[in-house]
Design a protein around this motif. Sequence first.
Motif, PDB file in Angstrom:
ATOM      1  N   GLU A  59       0.828  -1.210   0.000  1.00 42.50           N
ATOM      2  CA  GLU A  59       0.000   0.000   0.000  1.00 42.50           C
ATOM      3  C   GLU A  59       0.860   1.257   0.000  1.00 42.50           C
ATOM      4  O   GLU A  59       0.539   2.235  -0.681  1.00 42.50           O
ATOM      5  N   ALA A  60       1.939   1.235   0.778  1.00 45.99           N
ATOM      6  CA  ALA A  60       2.832   2.395   0.845  1.00 45.99           C
ATOM      7  C   ALA A  60       3.464   2.675  -0.514  1.00 45.99           C
ATOM      8  O   ALA A  60       3.550   3.825  -0.944  1.00 45.99           O
ATOM      9  N   VAL A  61       3.885   1.626  -1.206  1.00 46.52           N
ATOM     10  CA  VAL A  61       4.482   1.793  -2.536  1.00 46.52           C
ATOM     11  C   VAL A  61       3.444   2.344  -3.514  1.00 46.52           C
ATOM     12  O   VAL A  61       3.729   3.260  -4.294  1.00 46.52           O
ATOM     13  N   ASP A  62       2.220   1.787  -3.468  1.00 45.90           N
ATOM     14  CA  ASP A  62       1.154   2.248  -4.363  1.00 45.90           C
ATOM     15  C   ASP A  62       0.800   3.712  -4.103  1.00 45.90           C
ATOM     16  O   ASP A  62       0.605   4.489  -5.039  1.00 45.90           O
ATOM     17  N   LYS A  64       2.763   5.990  -2.746  1.00 46.95           N
ATOM     18  CA  LYS A  64       3.898   6.826  -3.175  1.00 46.95           C
ATOM     19  C   LYS A  64       3.868   7.029  -4.684  1.00 46.95           C
ATOM     20  O   LYS A  64       4.092   8.141  -5.181  1.00 46.95           O
ATOM     21  N   THR A  65       3.557   5.967  -5.423  1.00 39.25           N
ATOM     22  CA  THR A  65       3.451   6.073  -6.880  1.00 39.25           C
ATOM     23  C   THR A  65       2.337   7.040  -7.263  1.00 39.25           C
ATOM     24  O   THR A  65       2.501   7.861  -8.167  1.00 39.25           O
ATOM     25  N   MET A  66       1.226   6.959  -6.536  1.00 37.68           N
ATOM     26  CA  MET A  66       0.096   7.848  -6.815  1.00 37.68           C
ATOM     27  C   MET A  66       0.475   9.295  -6.526  1.00 37.68           C
ATOM     28  O   MET A  66       0.122  10.201  -7.283  1.00 37.68           O
ATOM     29  N   LEU A  67       1.195   9.523  -5.440  1.00 38.12           N
ATOM     30  CA  LEU A  67       1.624  10.879  -5.091  1.00 38.12           C
ATOM     31  C   LEU A  67       2.551  11.466  -6.155  1.00 38.12           C
ATOM     32  O   LEU A  67       2.478  12.657  -6.467  1.00 38.12           O
ATOM     33  N   ALA A  77      -4.171  15.431  -2.111  1.00 38.28           N
ATOM     34  CA  ALA A  77      -4.387  15.626  -0.677  1.00 38.28           C
ATOM     35  C   ALA A  77      -4.882  14.330  -0.027  1.00 38.28           C
ATOM     36  O   ALA A  77      -4.449  13.968   1.076  1.00 38.28           O
ATOM     37  N   MET A  78      -5.785  13.638  -0.730  1.00 43.85           N
ATOM     38  CA  MET A  78      -6.262  12.347  -0.216  1.00 43.85           C
ATOM     39  C   MET A  78      -5.115  11.347  -0.122  1.00 43.85           C
ATOM     40  O   MET A  78      -5.002  10.594   0.851  1.00 43.85           O
ATOM     41  N   ALA A  79      -4.272  11.317  -1.124  1.00 40.28           N
ATOM     42  CA  ALA A  79      -3.142  10.388  -1.141  1.00 40.28           C
ATOM     43  C   ALA A  79      -2.149  10.718  -0.023  1.00 40.28           C
ATOM     44  O   ALA A  79      -1.583   9.813   0.594  1.00 40.28           O
ATOM     45  N   GLU A  80      -1.948  12.013   0.254  1.00 40.53           N
ATOM     46  CA  GLU A  80      -1.044  12.406   1.344  1.00 40.53           C
ATOM     47  C   GLU A  80      -1.601  11.970   2.698  1.00 40.53           C
ATOM     48  O   GLU A  80      -0.865  11.495   3.560  1.00 40.53           O
ATOM     49  N   THR A  81      -2.909  12.131   2.872  1.00 40.79           N
ATOM     50  CA  THR A  81      -3.555  11.684   4.106  1.00 40.79           C
ATOM     51  C   THR A  81      -3.412  10.170   4.257  1.00 40.79           C
ATOM     52  O   THR A  81      -3.103   9.666   5.341  1.00 40.79           O
ATOM     53  N   GLU A  82      -3.653   9.468   3.178  1.00 38.36           N
ATOM     54  CA  GLU A  82      -3.534   8.002   3.181  1.00 38.36           C
ATOM     55  C   GLU A  82      -2.092   7.580   3.455  1.00 38.36           C
ATOM     56  O   GLU A  82      -1.841   6.626   4.197  1.00 38.36           O
ATOM     57  N   ALA A  83      -1.137   8.298   2.890  1.00 37.79           N
ATOM     58  CA  ALA A  83       0.278   7.984   3.111  1.00 37.79           C
ATOM     59  C   ALA A  83       0.650   8.163   4.584  1.00 37.79           C
ATOM     60  O   ALA A  83       1.399   7.350   5.145  1.00 37.79           O
ATOM     61  N   ALA A  89       0.668   3.211  10.626  1.00 42.33           N
ATOM     62  CA  ALA A  89       0.270   1.803  10.762  1.00 42.33           C
ATOM     63  C   ALA A  89       1.434   0.882  10.420  1.00 42.33           C
ATOM     64  O   ALA A  89       1.654  -0.137  11.085  1.00 42.33           O
ATOM     65  N   PHE A  90       2.200   1.248   9.407  1.00 46.78           N
ATOM     66  CA  PHE A  90       3.337   0.440   8.979  1.00 46.78           C
ATOM     67  C   PHE A  90       4.379   0.357  10.086  1.00 46.78           C
ATOM     68  O   PHE A  90       4.920  -0.722  10.370  1.00 46.78           O
ATOM     69  N   GLU A  91       4.649   1.473  10.738  1.00 41.44           N
ATOM     70  CA  GLU A  91       5.639   1.486  11.824  1.00 41.44           C
ATOM     71  C   GLU A  91       5.178   0.615  12.985  1.00 41.44           C
ATOM     72  O   GLU A  91       5.962  -0.142  13.556  1.00 41.44           O
TER      73      GLU A  91
END
Length: 151
Positions: A59-62, A64-67, A77-83, A89-91
């Motif tokens: 998800e993080a890679v996807d 980042k690609t979207m950003l 802005a949605m992608a930044e919030t999701e990132a 969550a990843f940490e």
Amino acid sequence: MNVPAEIAKKRARAREIESLLSQPEVISDTRKMRALNQEYSELREVLEIADRYEALEKEAVDTKTMLESETDAELRAMAETEAARIGSAFETVRLELEDALVEPDPLDKKNTIVEIRAGVGGDEAALFAAELFRMYVRYAERQGWKAAAIS
């Protein structure tokens, strides 16, 4: 610690146990069957955390690609919030996975006996010993352990 290599080892061992559990000589040996089932259960817990880790990594890679490719401000802005959400969550899952990959101490599953005596001090010492016992029993219950009083 090389996390992907450790996960690969755990997955290989889980597959090995699955094949062992289907063999007739293992099925007829209840001790071996119980030990393998317990090991498999512990491996499944670790592998479930590993699956969440890998899903969040993807998800993080996807995201980042979207950003990098998105030009629309609203979607960006949605992608930044999701990132940001994925990052926290990843940490959390990464730390949980590192803890799960640490080999448990073989003594962790052994029983423990704690003896509490009043000693010298009369009634006050007996009251303190009783209070201490109740504290340990409540702690054990919260941890899901069994506690018993032996007189």
